[in-house]
Design a protein around this motif. Structure first.
Motif, PDB file in Angstrom:
ATOM      1  N   PRO A 136       0.805  -1.228   0.000  1.00  0.00           N
ATOM      2  CA  PRO A 136       0.000   0.000   0.000  1.00  0.00           C
ATOM      3  C   PRO A 136       0.834   1.273   0.000  1.00  0.00           C
ATOM      4  O   PRO A 136       0.311   2.345  -0.314  1.00  0.00           O
ATOM      5  CB  PRO A 136      -0.820  -0.124   1.286  1.00  0.00           C
ATOM      6  N   GLU A 137       2.111   1.159   0.320  1.00  0.00           N
ATOM      7  CA  GLU A 137       2.966   2.343   0.379  1.00  0.00           C
ATOM      8  C   GLU A 137       3.525   2.731  -0.987  1.00  0.00           C
ATOM      9  O   GLU A 137       4.191   3.769  -1.125  1.00  0.00           O
ATOM     10  CB  GLU A 137       4.118   2.108   1.354  1.00  0.00           C
ATOM     11  N   LEU A 138       3.269   1.918  -2.025  1.00  0.00           N
ATOM     12  CA  LEU A 138       3.867   2.141  -3.338  1.00  0.00           C
ATOM     13  C   LEU A 138       2.823   2.168  -4.443  1.00  0.00           C
ATOM     14  O   LEU A 138       1.837   1.439  -4.403  1.00  0.00           O
ATOM     15  CB  LEU A 138       4.870   1.019  -3.673  1.00  0.00           C
ATOM     16  N   PRO A 175       6.205   6.680  -4.561  1.00  0.00           N
ATOM     17  CA  PRO A 175       5.473   6.684  -3.292  1.00  0.00           C
ATOM     18  C   PRO A 175       3.976   6.789  -3.533  1.00  0.00           C
ATOM     19  O   PRO A 175       3.510   7.553  -4.385  1.00  0.00           O
ATOM     20  CB  PRO A 175       6.013   7.934  -2.580  1.00  0.00           C
ATOM     21  N   ALA A 176       3.192   6.031  -2.773  1.00  0.00           N
ATOM     22  CA  ALA A 176       1.748   5.971  -2.987  1.00  0.00           C
ATOM     23  C   ALA A 176       1.047   7.283  -2.647  1.00  0.00           C
ATOM     24  O   ALA A 176      -0.071   7.525  -3.127  1.00  0.00           O
ATOM     25  CB  ALA A 176       1.150   4.829  -2.170  1.00  0.00           C
ATOM     26  N   GLU A 177       1.665   8.131  -1.832  1.00  0.00           N
ATOM     27  CA  GLU A 177       0.998   9.401  -1.514  1.00  0.00           C
ATOM     28  C   GLU A 177       1.047  10.377  -2.693  1.00  0.00           C
ATOM     29  O   GLU A 177       0.335  11.384  -2.716  1.00  0.00           O
ATOM     30  CB  GLU A 177       1.612  10.056  -0.278  1.00  0.00           C
ATOM     31  N   LEU A 178       1.900  10.096  -3.692  1.00  0.00           N
ATOM     32  CA  LEU A 178       1.987  10.942  -4.882  1.00  0.00           C
ATOM     33  C   LEU A 178       0.768  10.701  -5.764  1.00  0.00           C
ATOM     34  O   LEU A 178       0.289   9.569  -5.889  1.00  0.00           O
ATOM     35  CB  LEU A 178       3.261  10.598  -5.650  1.00  0.00           C
ATOM     36  N   LEU A 179       0.245  11.745  -6.393  1.00  0.00           N
ATOM     37  CA  LEU A 179      -0.849  11.554  -7.335  1.00  0.00           C
ATOM     38  C   LEU A 179      -0.397  10.609  -8.448  1.00  0.00           C
ATOM     39  O   LEU A 179       0.713  10.756  -8.973  1.00  0.00           O
ATOM     40  CB  LEU A 179      -1.292  12.885  -7.929  1.00  0.00           C
ATOM     41  N   THR A 225      11.222   5.133  -9.999  1.00  0.00           N
ATOM     42  CA  THR A 225      12.394   4.473  -9.423  1.00  0.00           C
ATOM     43  C   THR A 225      12.263   2.960  -9.607  1.00  0.00           C
ATOM     44  O   THR A 225      11.173   2.406  -9.423  1.00  0.00           O
ATOM     45  CB  THR A 225      12.497   4.788  -7.915  1.00  0.00           C
ATOM     46  N   LEU A 226      13.360   2.305  -9.964  1.00  0.00           N
ATOM     47  CA  LEU A 226      13.347   0.852 -10.101  1.00  0.00           C
ATOM     48  C   LEU A 226      13.480   0.195  -8.728  1.00  0.00           C
ATOM     49  O   LEU A 226      14.430   0.449  -7.985  1.00  0.00           O
ATOM     50  CB  LEU A 226      14.508   0.370 -10.981  1.00  0.00           C
ATOM     51  N   ARG A 227      12.494  -0.643  -8.391  1.00  0.00           N
ATOM     52  CA  ARG A 227      12.560  -1.464  -7.193  1.00  0.00           C
ATOM     53  C   ARG A 227      12.359  -2.920  -7.587  1.00  0.00           C
ATOM     54  O   ARG A 227      11.825  -3.216  -8.649  1.00  0.00           O
ATOM     55  CB  ARG A 227      11.488  -1.064  -6.177  1.00  0.00           C
ATOM     56  N   TYR A 228      12.787  -3.810  -6.708  1.00  0.00           N
ATOM     57  CA  TYR A 228      12.624  -5.229  -7.018  1.00  0.00           C
ATOM     58  C   TYR A 228      11.775  -5.918  -5.957  1.00  0.00           C
ATOM     59  O   TYR A 228      11.660  -5.470  -4.810  1.00  0.00           O
ATOM     60  CB  TYR A 228      13.985  -5.921  -7.171  1.00  0.00           C
ATOM     61  N   ARG A 288      -9.069   5.524  -7.608  1.00  0.00           N
ATOM     62  CA  ARG A 288      -9.353   4.860  -8.872  1.00  0.00           C
ATOM     63  C   ARG A 288      -8.100   4.357  -9.580  1.00  0.00           C
ATOM     64  O   ARG A 288      -8.179   3.910 -10.729  1.00  0.00           O
ATOM     65  CB  ARG A 288     -10.131   5.806  -9.780  1.00  0.00           C
ATOM     66  N   PHE A 289      -6.968   4.408  -8.931  1.00  0.00           N
ATOM     67  CA  PHE A 289      -5.728   3.872  -9.503  1.00  0.00           C
ATOM     68  C   PHE A 289      -5.328   2.615  -8.746  1.00  0.00           C
ATOM     69  O   PHE A 289      -5.168   2.638  -7.532  1.00  0.00           O
ATOM     70  CB  PHE A 289      -4.607   4.914  -9.422  1.00  0.00           C
ATOM     71  N   GLY A 290      -5.179   1.500  -9.469  1.00  0.00           N
ATOM     72  CA  GLY A 290      -4.825   0.242  -8.820  1.00  0.00           C
ATOM     73  C   GLY A 290      -3.396   0.248  -8.315  1.00  0.00           C
ATOM     74  O   GLY A 290      -3.129  -0.013  -7.140  1.00  0.00           O
TER      75      GLY A 290
END
Length: 432
Positions: free
Chosen positions: A47-49, A79-83, A92-95, A381-383
């Motif tokens: 949920p944080e991403l 970050p999930a708080e970003l629109l 950013t690339l994460r794995y 509305r964004f998965g």
């Protein structure tokens, strides 16, 4: 249908297949090429991403790498708080890693913040080559820029190290970063040459041909179409839609040494953005897939946010559009933006398709309308996570939807999938 050939500026002929307007005019939703409706999962594992474009760590033969029992996915994240509409500005690339292909665990950033080229990194691919790591990416913009720019180069970070034990997977640097390719202005349009609404030179995809052993890099680009050209019958508005699927080759097999080649497929007069091209080889056929948007089709054509594809007898062969039109997998009409950035891959003899859960519950709104919604509604509305995996039936030049797996389900090598219910297939020529 034999694809046409696109003349180069000097009047010669280039060995490039074309996706023609005549073919694209056949694009239509049918009962067998539409994905099921996606609903929000009961639990969001991250949920944080925001998570969107995703690819897998693979070996040279294209199979998913096994790191002490773990498989690895690399994703664009924010970050999930970003629109959601701003996520590409800070990508950013994460794995992530999984032992069973169902439960995914969050890893860290692939690169340290100051390492990579660009002000942000967009999609690419990942190679695990006998212990060596290569993370290909799109370097977008310039590091430290005050205002975002959209310069794009194909880059790689290689070196680093990996620890995979009973607890999980951890990558660590430092990685050596190199710019591999920039547009040449001949085969591939430079940003200064661009006349369209979208400019592309991105999405490097490593591919070693199992038939020839040759090593290639596929990518998304645009074909230069000079002003005053007779392309598209001289229609300047159509000429701005000039997407192509690019190719580079490493004669030595060195994953960092590439020489530009002519495109594999051009969509001049058809579509401006042929994203994240990738190949799946099955039964001696080369299936070339690319996601694209409804708004990137040229005037007079109507496509969808969907996965498109072509097939040829060899990588650099003559490509035919799958299903006569190129459409492979569409979002449903009542949820036209529910998934995007599809990635096809093999599981045994089957082709599966991964994507991310995009915008849903828009109730007839277009993507342009999303920014007018309250911020809380834009977020709701964004998965922003893995979508259900789709099972794709394939028979020569035809494909169809066979069924669907759970969210982000990537079956293990020894996992047996149940036989799906096979609905009566609709063919573009009118059925059986």
């Amino acid at each position: 249908m034999n694809p046409t050939r696109t003349p180069v500026a000097d009047g010669g002929q280039r060995g490039t297949s074309s996706w023609t307007r005549e073919q694209a005019e056949r694009i239509e939703r049918r009962g067998d090429n539409v994905a099921p409706i996606i609903y929000p999962p009961e639990n969001d594992p991250f949920p944080e991403l925001h998570i969107w474009d995703t690819w897998f760590l693979r070996t040279r033969d294209g199979s998913l790498a096994d790191l002490n029992g773990w498989r690895v996915a690399v994703s664009l994240t924010a970050p999930a708080e970003l629109l959601p509409g701003k996520r590409h500005d800070v990508a950013t690339l994460r794995y992530f890693y999984s032992a069973d292909g169902k439960e995914w665990h969050r890893g860290g950033r692939v690169f340290e913040e100051s390492e990579a080229f660009g002000s942000r990194q967009w999609a690419g691919s990942a190679l695990y080559d006998d212990g060596d790591l290569y993370f290909y990416y799109t370097a977008s913009g310039q590091k430290g820029e005050e205002e975002l720019t959209y310069q794009q180069r194909l880059a790689v970070g290689h070196g680093g190290s990996v620890v995979a034990d009973d607890e999980g997977v951890e990558f660590s640097g430092p990685f050596e970063h190199e710019i591999l390719l920039t547009p040449d202005g001949d085969y591939y349009e430079t940003e200064d040459q661009s006349r369209g609404m979208i400019y592309t030179f991105r999405d490097p995809w490593f591919f070693e041909d199992p038939e020839t052993g040759k090593t290639h890099l596929l990518f998304e680009g645009n074909t230069p179409v000079p002003e005053g050209s007779d392309a598209c019958g001289g229609d300047a508005a159509q000429q701005e839609f000039n997407g192509c699927i690019g190719l580079a080759t490493s004669e030595s097999g060195d994953p960092t040494d590439w020489e530009m080649q002519p495109p594999l497929v051009e969509g001049v007069c058809v579509n401006q953005e042929l994203e994240r091209p990738h190949v799946v080889v099955r039964d001696g056929q080369y299936y070339l897939f690319t996601p694209s948007h409804e708004h990137t089709f040229a005037p007079g054509l109507h496509g969808f946010d969907a996965l498109y594809g072509f097939v040829a007898d060899e990588l650099e062969g003559e490509y035919r559009p799958l299903n006569d039109s190129g459409l492979v997998l569409a979002n449903p009409a009542n949820a036209p933006f529910q998934a995007y950035s599809w990635l096809a891959f093999r599981h045994r003899e089957e082709i599966l398709v991964h994507s991310f859960f995009n915008y849903y519950d828009l109730r007839g709104r277009s993507l342009d309308d999303v920014a007018d919604l309250p911020e809380s509604e834009q977020q709701r509305r964004f998965g922003g996570n893995f979508a259900p995996t789709v099972r794709l039936g394939v028979d020569g030049d035809e494909t169809w939807v066979r069924g669907v797996l759970d969210y982000g389900h990537i079956p293990t090598e020894d996992e047996e999938l149940e036989d799906p219910f096979e609905p009566e297939r609709e063919r573009p020529t009118g059925g059986y």
